[in-house]
Design an enzyme around this catalytic site. Sequence first.
Site, PDB file in Angstrom:
ATOM      1  N   ASN A  10     -24.478  13.162   3.795  1.00  0.00           N
ATOM      2  CA  ASN A  10     -25.122  12.308   2.830  1.00  0.00           C
ATOM      3  C   ASN A  10     -26.701  12.775   2.838  1.00  0.00           C
ATOM      4  O   ASN A  10     -27.416  12.350   3.752  1.00  0.00           O
ATOM      5  CB  ASN A  10     -25.008  10.880   3.070  1.00  0.00           C
ATOM      6  CG  ASN A  10     -25.816  10.033   2.277  1.00  0.00           C
ATOM      7  OD1 ASN A  10     -26.184  10.329   1.415  1.00  0.00           O
ATOM      8  ND2 ASN A  10     -25.716   8.712   2.918  1.00  0.00           N
ATOM      9  N   LYS A  12     -28.808  11.623   0.917  1.00  0.00           N
ATOM     10  CA  LYS A  12     -29.844  10.414   0.812  1.00  0.00           C
ATOM     11  C   LYS A  12     -30.813  10.832  -0.401  1.00  0.00           C
ATOM     12  O   LYS A  12     -30.552  11.708  -1.269  1.00  0.00           O
ATOM     13  CB  LYS A  12     -30.179   9.903   1.942  1.00  0.00           C
ATOM     14  CG  LYS A  12     -29.156   9.335   2.849  1.00  0.00           C
ATOM     15  CD  LYS A  12     -29.871   8.596   4.032  1.00  0.00           C
ATOM     16  CE  LYS A  12     -28.473   8.197   5.048  1.00  0.00           C
ATOM     17  NZ  LYS A  12     -29.057   7.396   6.153  1.00  0.00           N
ATOM     18  N   HIS A  96     -22.099   2.468   1.058  1.00  0.00           N
ATOM     19  CA  HIS A  96     -22.941   2.642   2.221  1.00  0.00           C
ATOM     20  C   HIS A  96     -23.735   1.596   2.267  1.00  0.00           C
ATOM     21  O   HIS A  96     -24.202   0.542   1.577  1.00  0.00           O
ATOM     22  CB  HIS A  96     -23.956   3.754   1.780  1.00  0.00           C
ATOM     23  CG  HIS A  96     -24.583   4.393   2.946  1.00  0.00           C
ATOM     24  ND1 HIS A  96     -25.732   3.758   3.628  1.00  0.00           N
ATOM     25  CD2 HIS A  96     -24.275   5.625   3.725  1.00  0.00           C
ATOM     26  CE1 HIS A  96     -26.149   4.565   4.524  1.00  0.00           C
ATOM     27  NE2 HIS A  96     -25.368   5.731   4.639  1.00  0.00           N
ATOM     28  N   GLU A  98     -26.917   1.162   3.244  1.00  0.00           N
ATOM     29  CA  GLU A  98     -28.044   1.092   2.558  1.00  0.00           C
ATOM     30  C   GLU A  98     -27.997   0.304   1.202  1.00  0.00           C
ATOM     31  O   GLU A  98     -28.920  -0.150   0.676  1.00  0.00           O
ATOM     32  CB  GLU A  98     -28.880   2.395   2.416  1.00  0.00           C
ATOM     33  CG  GLU A  98     -29.211   2.964   3.807  1.00  0.00           C
ATOM     34  CD  GLU A  98     -29.569   4.506   3.963  1.00  0.00           C
ATOM     35  OE1 GLU A  98     -29.642   4.888   4.843  1.00  0.00           O
ATOM     36  OE2 GLU A  98     -29.093   5.130   3.079  1.00  0.00           O
ATOM     37  N   GLU A 168     -19.523   2.838   9.693  1.00  0.00           N
ATOM     38  CA  GLU A 168     -21.128   3.037  10.099  1.00  0.00           C
ATOM     39  C   GLU A 168     -21.646   1.726  10.784  1.00  0.00           C
ATOM     40  O   GLU A 168     -22.008   0.869   9.826  1.00  0.00           O
ATOM     41  CB  GLU A 168     -21.714   3.678   8.826  1.00  0.00           C
ATOM     42  CG  GLU A 168     -21.278   3.001   7.608  1.00  0.00           C
ATOM     43  CD  GLU A 168     -22.332   3.170   6.744  1.00  0.00           C
ATOM     44  OE1 GLU A 168     -22.781   4.148   6.349  1.00  0.00           O
ATOM     45  OE2 GLU A 168     -22.546   2.211   5.497  1.00  0.00           O
ATOM     46  N   GLY A 174     -29.853   6.131  11.297  1.00  0.00           N
ATOM     47  CA  GLY A 174     -31.020   6.503  11.273  1.00  0.00           C
ATOM     48  C   GLY A 174     -32.092   5.743  12.585  1.00  0.00           C
ATOM     49  O   GLY A 174     -33.236   6.177  12.371  1.00  0.00           O
ATOM     50  N   SER A 214     -26.159   8.110  13.410  1.00  0.00           N
ATOM     51  CA  SER A 214     -26.730   9.061  14.087  1.00  0.00           C
ATOM     52  C   SER A 214     -25.933  10.130  14.811  1.00  0.00           C
ATOM     53  O   SER A 214     -26.168  10.421  15.766  1.00  0.00           O
ATOM     54  CB  SER A 214     -27.536   8.171  15.139  1.00  0.00           C
ATOM     55  OG  SER A 214     -28.491   7.423  14.454  1.00  0.00           O
TER      56      SER A 214
END
Length: 252
Positions: A10, A12, A96, A98, A168, A174, A214
């Site tokens: 991904n 991003k 996701h 985010e 996730e 991150g 991560s």
Amino acid sequence: MSRPKFVAGNWKMYTTRAGAVDLAAAVAKGLPAGGKTRVAVCPPFPWLTAVADALKGTPVAVGAQNCHFEKEGAFTGETAPGMILDAGCQYVIIGHSERRHGFGETDGLLNKKTKAALAAGLSVIFCVGELLAEREASQTEKVLETQLTHGLADLSAAQLEKVVVAYEPVWAIGTGKVATTEQAQAAHAFIRQKIAGQFGEKAAAGLLIQYGGSVKPDNAAALLHQPDVDGALVGGASLKADTFLAIVAAGG
């Protein structure tokens, strides 16, 4: 049931057009001949066609990072699933963290997106996962159950064959933190159990469940060899071909 490994990158909101094409080409070139691990990359929207063109004839699939739930219409700034398919994609990431927590996307909205993507002919990487406060409050399983039940509501077992679930833990994205192999395996096993209850044992046995959070070359092998971990959804480490390829190689 023996399931293939599937590693997706991904990207991003990173890369330039030229950088994206170079990265995609390097990933394709670096894959071992006869490798069994499935591989996909998910570039930003403006580079989808360029990356898809660069990867034609290679084993590397292309995915988008999001989509709208309508076929077309007056939705300024949005991208329909059919457009993503037409750009050369096979996959789309939906839900996701985010998107969930940065843009307020709800389980109901993600369910509509999932149905629209499947109807258009795309495969879906459907993301689930808990916040740090939810894990610390021992609510991980409750959160996962809610996200799976509502996010995949009204799908058939046949439709589920084109869905990959990505677990996730939001606290590991991150941050440099990573779930222990035991934490990852426990969450993946729970997801498979809930899918069995929702779609049947056969569907659950065939479901690919990726770990995201991560993932790096030094922790990938331990994670990917857990019995219910079928691959990885890789963020930052997918932006360099050598680190991404090392994670792919860790899948065997």
